[in-house]
Design a protein around this motif. Structure first.
Motif, PDB file in Angstrom:
ATOM      1  N   THR A 388       0.833  -1.210   0.000  1.00 36.06           N
ATOM      2  CA  THR A 388       0.000   0.000   0.000  1.00 36.06           C
ATOM      3  C   THR A 388       0.861   1.251   0.000  1.00 36.06           C
ATOM      4  O   THR A 388       0.605   2.202  -0.750  1.00 36.06           O
ATOM      5  CB  THR A 388      -0.923   0.008   1.225  1.00 36.06           C
ATOM      6  OG1 THR A 388      -1.753  -1.165   1.208  1.00 36.06           O
ATOM      7  CG2 THR A 388      -1.807   1.254   1.226  1.00 36.06           C
ATOM      8  N   TYR A 392       1.069   4.021  -2.899  1.00 40.33           N
ATOM      9  CA  TYR A 392       0.681   5.367  -2.437  1.00 40.33           C
ATOM     10  C   TYR A 392       1.724   6.403  -2.845  1.00 40.33           C
ATOM     11  O   TYR A 392       1.389   7.481  -3.352  1.00 40.33           O
ATOM     12  CB  TYR A 392       0.518   5.328  -0.925  1.00 40.33           C
ATOM     13  CG  TYR A 392       0.102   6.634  -0.281  1.00 40.33           C
ATOM     14  CD1 TYR A 392      -1.191   7.126  -0.405  1.00 40.33           C
ATOM     15  CD2 TYR A 392       1.016   7.369   0.478  1.00 40.33           C
ATOM     16  CE1 TYR A 392      -1.574   8.317   0.196  1.00 40.33           C
ATOM     17  CE2 TYR A 392       0.645   8.556   1.090  1.00 40.33           C
ATOM     18  CZ  TYR A 392      -0.647   9.026   0.939  1.00 40.33           C
ATOM     19  OH  TYR A 392      -1.018  10.214   1.549  1.00 40.33           O
ATOM     20  N   PRO A 399      -5.087   8.859  -2.377  1.00 38.36           N
ATOM     21  CA  PRO A 399      -5.815   7.678  -1.905  1.00 38.36           C
ATOM     22  C   PRO A 399      -6.725   7.091  -2.980  1.00 38.36           C
ATOM     23  O   PRO A 399      -6.874   5.871  -3.069  1.00 38.36           O
ATOM     24  CB  PRO A 399      -6.619   8.205  -0.721  1.00 38.36           C
ATOM     25  CG  PRO A 399      -5.872   9.408  -0.262  1.00 38.36           C
ATOM     26  CD  PRO A 399      -5.317  10.015  -1.510  1.00 38.36           C
ATOM     27  N   THR A 402      -4.582   5.266  -5.591  1.00 36.80           N
ATOM     28  CA  THR A 402      -4.016   4.094  -4.919  1.00 36.80           C
ATOM     29  C   THR A 402      -5.066   3.015  -4.747  1.00 36.80           C
ATOM     30  O   THR A 402      -4.808   1.829  -4.993  1.00 36.80           O
ATOM     31  CB  THR A 402      -3.445   4.488  -3.548  1.00 36.80           C
ATOM     32  OG1 THR A 402      -2.460   5.503  -3.711  1.00 36.80           O
ATOM     33  CG2 THR A 402      -2.833   3.290  -2.844  1.00 36.80           C
ATOM     34  N   ALA A 403      -6.268   3.413  -4.357  1.00 39.91           N
ATOM     35  CA  ALA A 403      -7.358   2.462  -4.166  1.00 39.91           C
ATOM     36  C   ALA A 403      -7.718   1.776  -5.476  1.00 39.91           C
ATOM     37  O   ALA A 403      -8.013   0.567  -5.514  1.00 39.91           O
ATOM     38  CB  ALA A 403      -8.579   3.191  -3.597  1.00 39.91           C
ATOM     39  N   THR A 412     -10.116   2.706   2.843  1.00 39.55           N
ATOM     40  CA  THR A 412      -9.202   1.648   3.302  1.00 39.55           C
ATOM     41  C   THR A 412      -7.757   2.107   3.165  1.00 39.55           C
ATOM     42  O   THR A 412      -6.928   1.881   4.055  1.00 39.55           O
ATOM     43  CB  THR A 412      -9.419   0.362   2.482  1.00 39.55           C
ATOM     44  OG1 THR A 412     -10.781  -0.062   2.631  1.00 39.55           O
ATOM     45  CG2 THR A 412      -8.487  -0.741   2.943  1.00 39.55           C
ATOM     46  N   VAL A 413      -7.480   2.783   2.058  1.00 40.06           N
ATOM     47  CA  VAL A 413      -6.126   3.293   1.848  1.00 40.06           C
ATOM     48  C   VAL A 413      -5.786   4.330   2.910  1.00 40.06           C
ATOM     49  O   VAL A 413      -4.690   4.302   3.509  1.00 40.06           O
ATOM     50  CB  VAL A 413      -5.994   3.908   0.437  1.00 40.06           C
ATOM     51  CG1 VAL A 413      -4.633   4.597   0.278  1.00 40.06           C
ATOM     52  CG2 VAL A 413      -6.167   2.845  -0.633  1.00 40.06           C
ATOM     53  N   SER A 414      -6.692   5.252   3.157  1.00 37.84           N
ATOM     54  CA  SER A 414      -6.445   6.303   4.156  1.00 37.84           C
ATOM     55  C   SER A 414      -6.213   5.688   5.527  1.00 37.84           C
ATOM     56  O   SER A 414      -5.323   6.136   6.280  1.00 37.84           O
ATOM     57  CB  SER A 414      -7.624   7.276   4.206  1.00 37.84           C
ATOM     58  OG  SER A 414      -7.798   7.919   2.955  1.00 37.84           O
ATOM     59  N   ARG A 416      -5.038   2.674   6.208  1.00 36.13           N
ATOM     60  CA  ARG A 416      -3.735   1.993   6.235  1.00 36.13           C
ATOM     61  C   ARG A 416      -2.589   3.000   6.358  1.00 36.13           C
ATOM     62  O   ARG A 416      -1.614   2.744   7.083  1.00 36.13           O
ATOM     63  CB  ARG A 416      -3.550   1.153   4.972  1.00 36.13           C
ATOM     64  CG  ARG A 416      -4.440  -0.071   4.889  1.00 36.13           C
ATOM     65  CD  ARG A 416      -4.202  -0.836   3.594  1.00 36.13           C
ATOM     66  NE  ARG A 416      -5.085  -1.988   3.472  1.00 36.13           N
ATOM     67  CZ  ARG A 416      -5.120  -2.792   2.411  1.00 36.13           C
ATOM     68  NH1 ARG A 416      -4.314  -2.551   1.376  1.00 36.13           N
ATOM     69  NH2 ARG A 416      -5.954  -3.810   2.364  1.00 36.13           N
TER      70      ARG A 416
END
Length: 450
Positions: A388, A392, A399, A402-403, A412-414, A416
């Motif tokens: 991730t 990123y 985000p 990346t997602a 979910t990205v934020s 992590r």
């Protein structure tokens, strides 16, 4: 030689005191002996003339009226005469050898360094004469004769002439090897000079010298070139058996890119490869060549190869720079993971600097210090923090993008990323922390996290 033959026959056969029948027999034998001496003399003369082994084979075939084939150690035909298909000669030897096989016969002749006759045990076909062709201490091949339409010559006489012809072939092949070795050394020296910029600098005279050297090797100044360096990372079972993987790499690259200038060095094969495309298109051509070569090595179980590609040379004087870049890219492939692959210097990014760190342990220690706790947490929870974080950074801290790449929700990205900051104690709003994290991720991605 003819005069010597005449003197020998006169002393051996005093025909004046012999009955008429014996005189006729003596004259017949004298004629045959003179013919043998004349043939051997002619063969010896061919060795000093501008004649190749094919000329010797042709002369032998015409002289004894036989099918003749000159083979190398692997039964590949070098020259033949008196027969439309040389496979017939090898087939006759195979039939005569029976269960022992042709290699047993050839090995026996090579071991004893003497010719031998292989009779036909199953019929009336002519015998096969096998004479080893020696070059120094090595047996470079074999000369085979089958049959003989000249009924004046006995089988022993054909054996003698075949042995002499094999000796002459050995002299010629040895001479060719010496010339080839000398040419090969000169070529290698020119090649090494270009790779290491010996005598080539930035001035017009030096660049002109590099250009002349390159032209001797087949370099075309009107074309674009990249340097490709290929090395063996892991040896396979066939390589362990001594099949010469680097030699196979060299021959494969030559076959796949016949216009390339290719040479094997101590632990790598280097190719100066002409390309049609410019920039990324040219790099893609060389990557494709390197991948095809790696596939050929893998198919033959010779091992796993790594390859590095330098930037476009920009002239003969730029070959040394492109080779240095290819070497650094190759080092990157070998160092970062060691599982083979192809890398271009243009794609190394920050790894151009990281490769200059002599101890890989120092790189790993730095990465562990920065995000080592993150790896421990990932191992404990199974959460893909490192992946991730890498995506990123590559997506410029977006985000959403990346997602999309990870096929997860942006929230979910934020989440992590927040957890990464909590676990590592870093803040990605701080330039220094973000830079350290990016470098650490690059190191671990390249080296592997194990």
């Amino acid at each position: 030689m003819t005069a010597a033959g005449a003197a020998m026959s006169t002393s051996a056969f005093p025909s004046d005191a012999a009955p008429a029948g014996r005189q006729a027999g003596a004259r017949d034998e004298t004629y045959v002996l003179r013919k043998i001496v004349a043939m051997c003399g002619r063969l010896s003369a061919l060795a000093s003339q501008d004649v190749d082994v094919a000329g010797v084979v042709r002369f032998l075939s015409e002289g004894v009226g036989a099918q003749v084939a000159l083979l190398d150690r692997t039964l590949e035909v070098i020259a033949f005469a008196g027969v439309d298909d040389p496979a017939e000669v090898v087939g006759t030897l195979r039939d005569h050898a029976g269960g022992s096989g042709p290699y047993t016969v050839l090995n026996s002749a090579a071991r004893n360094r003497r010719p031998l006759t292989v009779p036909n045990l199953t019929g009336d076909a002519a015998s096969v004469i096998v004479a080893p062709v020696s070059v120094g201490e090595d047996v470079a091949g074999h000369l085979l004769t089958v049959g003989g339409r000249d009924h004046d010559l006995t089988e022993d006489m054909r054996l003698l002439v075949t042995e002499h012809a094999a000796m002459v072939c050995g002299v010629m092949l040895g001479r060719e090897l010496v010339v080839a070795a000398a040419a090969g050394r000169a070529r290698q020296e020119l090649f090494e000079g270009l790779l290491h910029a010996r005598g080539a600098g930035t001035g017009d005279r030096e660049d002109g010298e590099a250009e002349r050297w390159a032209r001797h090797l087949g370099y075309d100044p009107e074309r674009r070139y990249h340097v490709l360096a290929v090395a063996l990372v892991h040896a396979g079972p066939s390589a362990a058996a001594g099949t010469g993987p680097l030699a196979f790499v060299e021959s494969t690259l030559t076959r796949l890119a016949p216009d390339a200038i290719v040479a094997a060095r101590q632990d790598e094969v280097v190719a100066i490869v002409p390309v049609n495309g410019e920039g990324e298109e040219g790099l893609a051509e060389v990557r494709k060549l390197a991948s095809a070569c790696a596939d050929s090595i893998a198919e033959r179980r010779l091992g796993v190869v790594a390859a590095g590609v330098g930037n476009e040379c920009g002239g003969a004087a730029g070959i040394a720079r492109s080779y240095a870049e290819a070497g650094r890219a190759l080092a990157g492939v070998r160092r970062m993971g060691g599982s083979g692959g192809v890398a271009a210097f243009a794609d190394l990014g920050i790894h151009r600097l990281l490769l200059r760190v002599p101890d890989v342990g120092d790189l790993r220690a730095f990465a562990d210090e920065v995000i080592g706790k993150l790896l421990d947490e990932e191992e404990a929870t199974g959460m893909e923090y490192l992946t991730t974080l890498s995506v990123y950074f590559n997506e410029n801290s977006s985000p959403r993008r990346t997602a999309r790449r990870l096929h997860v929700h942006p929230n979910t990205v934020s989440y992590r990323i927040r957890r990464v900051e909590e676990i590592t104690g870093l803040s990605f709003d701080v330039h220094r922390d973000r830079l350290m994290a990016e470098v650490a991720v690059e190191i671990l991605t390249g080296l592997g996290t194990s």
